[in-house]
Scaffold this active site. Structure first.
Site, PDB file in Angstrom:
ATOM      1  N   TYR A  62       1.016  -1.144  -0.030  1.00  7.07           N
ATOM      2  CA  TYR A  62       0.081   0.067   0.062  1.00  7.07           C
ATOM      3  C   TYR A  62       0.879   1.265   0.045  1.00  7.07           C
ATOM      4  CZ  TYR A  62      -4.366  -2.242   1.630  1.00  7.07           C
ATOM      5  OH  TYR A  62      -5.453  -3.319   1.391  1.00  7.07           O
ATOM      6  N   CYS A  92       5.845   2.771  10.241  1.00 11.68           N
ATOM      7  CA  CYS A  92       5.629   1.593   9.401  1.00 11.68           C
ATOM      8  C   CYS A  92       5.282   0.437  10.200  1.00 11.68           C
ATOM      9  CB  CYS A  92       6.573   1.735   8.171  1.00 11.68           C
ATOM     10  SG  CYS A  92       6.359   0.188   7.113  1.00 11.68           S
TER      11      CYS A  92
HETATM   12  N1  DGL Z   1       2.020  -2.102   6.099  1.00 10.72           N
HETATM   13  C1  DGL Z   1       2.549  -0.733   5.676  1.00 10.72           C
HETATM   14  C2  DGL Z   1       2.772   0.395   6.354  1.00 10.72           C
HETATM   15  O1  DGL Z   1       2.718   0.350   7.590  1.00 10.72           O
HETATM   16  C3  DGL Z   1       3.880  -1.369   5.005  1.00 10.72           C
HETATM   17  C4  DGL Z   1       3.714  -2.094   3.753  1.00 10.72           C
HETATM   18  C5  DGL Z   1       3.155  -1.579   2.493  1.00 10.72           C
HETATM   19  O2  DGL Z   1       3.650  -0.751   1.981  1.00 10.72           O
HETATM   20  O3  DGL Z   1       1.998  -2.266   2.309  1.00 10.72           O
HETATM   21  O4  DGL Z   1       2.577   1.331   5.976  1.00 10.72           O
END
Ligand code: DGL
Length: 273
Positions: free
Chosen positions: A45, A190
């Site tokens: 995402y 993240c």
């Molecule tokens: N889960 C995403 C975030 O915490 C990181 C991985 C992704 O880019 O999907 O922003």
């Protein structure tokens, strides 16, 4: 105790990294049942537009809500940054908790001089939600955001320590944490980055606070459940159900980086959204 209290907490992420949040919730609230949905078919995402992330987050959350949950925890930072208002509007009455506000408040409190660096995905950085939330708690803070896409792949490869991980971490962080204007707080914005926290702490030394949104979010959800009298009446460990939109084998393999307990592909239910 209401029937709602016996329902699980729904946790949503773009993939496997959100297991850092699930682990933090498990550590604080071991008797709660959890349903975790990783949208592995559509990750990452973190490189996608606000509209796409919000549309995906809505779809995944609708599915979790359809199973019956007492709270929705948006573990994905990118969705928390772009879609929290839309999710709260979609599910009035359901507590919807993202990782941005708890992480930002913890960083604002932990930073000695208010010089805070947020490391996150490109899309989270573009949203600007972390700096807004930090400035809300600490209006004179100096916030710098840094997109660190390489950290995501590094962690998924299990490179959380050793010379390669160290060199990449130095590449991103050294310019911001040296010299007279050096920052004093690193906020891990993240899902994947808590796996790198020991490395960051070693490289940056004891004067830099390394704050992870996962553990602060777990504290917020504990307080919220207590306030609404929604803590489970159960005594033993709550059940955990895992759902993924693609590649359960990879999910189970990469999960080992994020949680200490064993996971088999057969435990992961494949779903379509
Ligand atoms: N889960 C995403 C975030 O915490 C990181 C991985 C992704 O880019 O999907 O922003």
């Amino acid at each position: 105790m209401s029937d709602i209290a016996a329902l699980p907490i729904g946790i949503f992420d773009s993939g496997v990294g959100g297991l850092t949040v699930l682990k933090a919730v498990r550590e604080r609230l071991g008797t709660e049942s959890l349903i975790y949905l990783g949208d592995t078919a559509r990750l990452p995402y973190g490189t996608k537009s606000a509209q796409t992330v919000a549309a995906y987050a809505l779809e995944a959350s609708r599915r979790l809500v359809s199973y019956g949950i007492k709270a929705l925890l948006v573990a994905d930072n990118t969705s928390s940054a772009h879609a929290l208002d839309a999710l709260r509007a979609e599910f009035p009455g359901l507590p919807v908790i993202g990782v941005v506000e708890p992480g930002a408040a913890a960083a604002a409190a932990a930073s000695a001089r208010g010089r805070i660096v947020v490391v996150a995905t490109e899309s989270t950085v573009q949203a600007g939600t972390y700096p807004r939330a930090i400035l809300h708690s600490r209006p004179n803070a100096q916030v710098t955001q840094l997109p660190c896409p390489l950290f995501v792949s590094m962690v998924e490869e299990g490179l959380v320590d050793g010379p390669i991980a160290e060199q990449i971490a130095r590449h991103y962080l050294e310019p911001l944490f040296s010299g007279p204007e050096a920052a004093d707080c690193l906020l891990l914005g993240c899902t994947h980055f808590p796996a790198l926290a020991p490395l960051f702490r070693r490289l940056l030394g004891p004067d830099v606070a390394v704050v992870d949104s996962a553990s602060t979010t777990a504290m917020v959800i504990e307080d919220l459940l207590a306030l609404r009298r929604l803590k489970t009446p159960g005594r033993g460990p709550g059940a955990i159900r895992y759902l993924a939109t693609d590649a359960p084998e990879r999910f189970a393999r990469v999960a080992r980086v994020f949680v200490p307990w064993p996971m088999e592909a057969s435990e992961i239910e494949s779903i379509d959204l």
